[in-house]
Scaffold this active site. Structure first.
Site, PDB file in Angstrom:
ATOM      1  N   ASP A  34       0.836  -1.213   0.000  1.00 16.16           N
ATOM      2  CA  ASP A  34       0.000   0.000   0.000  1.00 16.16           C
ATOM      3  C   ASP A  34       0.867   1.258   0.000  1.00 16.16           C
ATOM      4  OD1 ASP A  34      -2.266   1.498   0.023  1.00 16.16           O
ATOM      5  OD2 ASP A  34      -2.632   1.320   2.165  1.00 16.16           O
ATOM      6  N   HIS A  51       3.440   3.514  -8.823  1.00 21.03           N
ATOM      7  CA  HIS A  51       3.241   2.104  -9.181  1.00 21.03           C
ATOM      8  C   HIS A  51       4.510   1.534  -9.816  1.00 21.03           C
ATOM      9  CE1 HIS A  51      -0.836   2.362  -7.934  1.00 21.03           C
ATOM     10  NE2 HIS A  51      -1.249   3.113  -8.934  1.00 21.03           N
ATOM     11  N   LEU A 145      11.077 -20.478  -4.524  1.00 20.57           N
ATOM     12  CA  LEU A 145       9.993 -19.642  -4.004  1.00 20.57           C
ATOM     13  C   LEU A 145       8.731 -19.753  -4.853  1.00 20.57           C
ATOM     14  CD1 LEU A 145       9.109 -17.179  -2.140  1.00 20.57           C
ATOM     15  CD2 LEU A 145       9.904 -15.726  -4.009  1.00 20.57           C
TER      16      LEU A 145
HETATM   17  C1  FPP Z   1      -1.354   0.255  -3.578  1.00 20.54           C
HETATM   18  O1  FPP Z   1      -0.964   1.591  -3.657  1.00 20.54           O
HETATM   19  C2  FPP Z   1      -0.888  -0.553  -4.682  1.00 20.54           C
HETATM   20  C3  FPP Z   1      -1.652  -1.148  -5.655  1.00 20.54           C
HETATM   21  C4  FPP Z   1      -3.099  -1.003  -5.709  1.00 20.54           C
HETATM   22  C5  FPP Z   1      -1.098  -1.936  -6.727  1.00 20.54           C
HETATM   23  C6  FPP Z   1       0.172  -2.671  -6.442  1.00 20.54           C
HETATM   24  C7  FPP Z   1       0.789  -2.941  -7.733  1.00 20.54           C
HETATM   25  C8  FPP Z   1       2.115  -2.887  -8.025  1.00 20.54           C
HETATM   26  C9  FPP Z   1       3.172  -2.629  -7.029  1.00 20.54           C
HETATM   27  C10 FPP Z   1       2.560  -3.063  -9.424  1.00 20.54           C
HETATM   28  C11 FPP Z   1       2.416  -4.389 -10.065  1.00 20.54           C
HETATM   29  C12 FPP Z   1       2.646  -5.611  -9.260  1.00 20.54           C
HETATM   30  C13 FPP Z   1       3.404  -6.676  -9.617  1.00 20.54           C
HETATM   31  C14 FPP Z   1       3.195  -7.935  -8.864  1.00 20.54           C
HETATM   32  C15 FPP Z   1       4.427  -6.649 -10.668  1.00 20.54           C
HETATM   33  P1  FPP Z   1      -2.110   2.683  -3.763  1.00 20.54           P
HETATM   34  O2  FPP Z   1      -2.270   3.062  -5.184  1.00 20.54           O
HETATM   35  O3  FPP Z   1      -3.338   2.176  -3.108  1.00 20.54           O
HETATM   36  O4  FPP Z   1      -1.490   3.849  -2.944  1.00 20.54           O
HETATM   37  P2  FPP Z   1      -2.294   4.976  -2.133  1.00 20.54           P
HETATM   38  O5  FPP Z   1      -3.068   4.253  -1.073  1.00 20.54           O
HETATM   39  O6  FPP Z   1      -1.199   5.820  -1.569  1.00 20.54           O
HETATM   40  O7  FPP Z   1      -3.169   5.687  -3.091  1.00 20.54           O
END
Ligand code: FPP
Length: 262
Positions: A34, A51, A145
């Site tokens: 997050d 991201h 893994l």
């Molecule tokens: C949360 O941050 C993150 C996500 C919803 C997506 C996680 C995805 C990645 C790290 C990229 C792709 C993954 C892989 C496995 C290659 P948020 O956008 O909710 O952050 P915020 O709460 O600060 O808005």
């Protein structure tokens, strides 16, 4: 290898060895990644930059967990609720995911990582499904893994699909109501055959489970990091595992019972 990188790698190997000496390495680590958006906002960058940087943390986590001998790493990469985000952001996330799968599949394979997916996969764009399937097939015989990507996943979805399958098996007579217990329900979940997470990590300081592995997290140790996901790298993981190693897991029993069991 340039001297600077070699020094970093040597120091890292030492940290990992110390961790292994210090106590048990968790078998299964689950992570709610997050704070990508807030990380980007903090540096006046668009959310997509968060991201992208988040993918770097994923890469570092997969590598470090593989080296430590963690058997399962489950990443909450896209929840069922994430579909409600603006269309553009969903597209960016899907594209990032597809690119990461395409670019990393060979490296994951060379590192003996087995890619798996949990979630309502049929709802993902077809290109993502194909990329996922390619990576899963390429790495299916690997023994290191297990990397579980939770995609279009939610804990309630998982439990609901299990209930539907249980009901259908009872209806056609292949399952009797008398045989339903905890272990049986676990077999109907998307994590069938995978031990429950020992450790749940959530970044960005939020105190929520957010519809992640609701059934499977029953006795997981929870660690909340104040850092945003793009800031969470292997050194932070080592700190969390050290903390995990100092905890007493009682599974509802008393401390004395646990001590006499050992
Ligand atoms: C949360 O941050 C993150 C996500 C919803 C997506 C996680 C995805 C990645 C790290 C990229 C792709 C993954 C892989 C496995 C290659 P948020 O956008 O909710 O952050 P915020 O709460 O600060 O808005």
């Amino acid at each position: 290898m340039p001297i600077k990188i070699k020094k970093y790698v040597d120091a890292d190997v030492k940290k990992q060895e110390a961790l292994k000496q210090n106590g048990e390495i968790p078998i299964h680590i689950a992570i709610i990644m997050d704070g990508n958006g807030r990380w980007a906002q903090k540096q006046n960058l668009p959310r997509v930059a968060g991201h992208k940087e988040g993918v770097e943390s994923v890469r570092d986590m997969v590598e470090a967990c593989g080296q430590l001998g963690v058997k399962y790493l489950t990443l909450y990469a896209f929840s069922k609720e994430n579909w409600k985000r603006p269309k553009d952001e969903v597209s960016v996330l899907m594209r990032l995911l597809m690119r990461a799968l395409q670019n990393e599949a060979d490296k994951l394979h060379r590192n003996n990582v087995k890619v798996r997916a949990i979630g309502d996969i049929s709802t993902l764009p077809i290109e993502v499904q194909n990329g996922l399937l390619d990576a899963i097939i390429k790495t299916q015989n690997n023994t290191g893994l297990n990397l579980l990507l939770a995609l279009s996943y939610s804990g309630r979805w998982d439990i609901t699909q299990a209930i539907k399958k249980i009901a259908s098996d009872i209806k056609r007579g292949s399952l009797s109501e008398d045989n339903i217990d905890d272990a049986m329900v676990s077999k109907y979940l998307s994590t069938q055959g995978i031990p429950d997470p020992d450790l749940l990590i959530r970044t960005s300081g939020e105190l929520r489970i957010s519809n992640f592995l609701l059934w499977q997290l029953a006795y997981s140790e929870i660690f909340i990091s104040p850092l945003f996901w793009p800031e969470f790298r292997r050194d932070q993981l080592y700190q969390v595992i050290t903390d995990y190693q100092s905890r007493e897991r009682r599974f509802g029993m008393t401390g004395n019972q646990i001590k006499t069991k050992q």
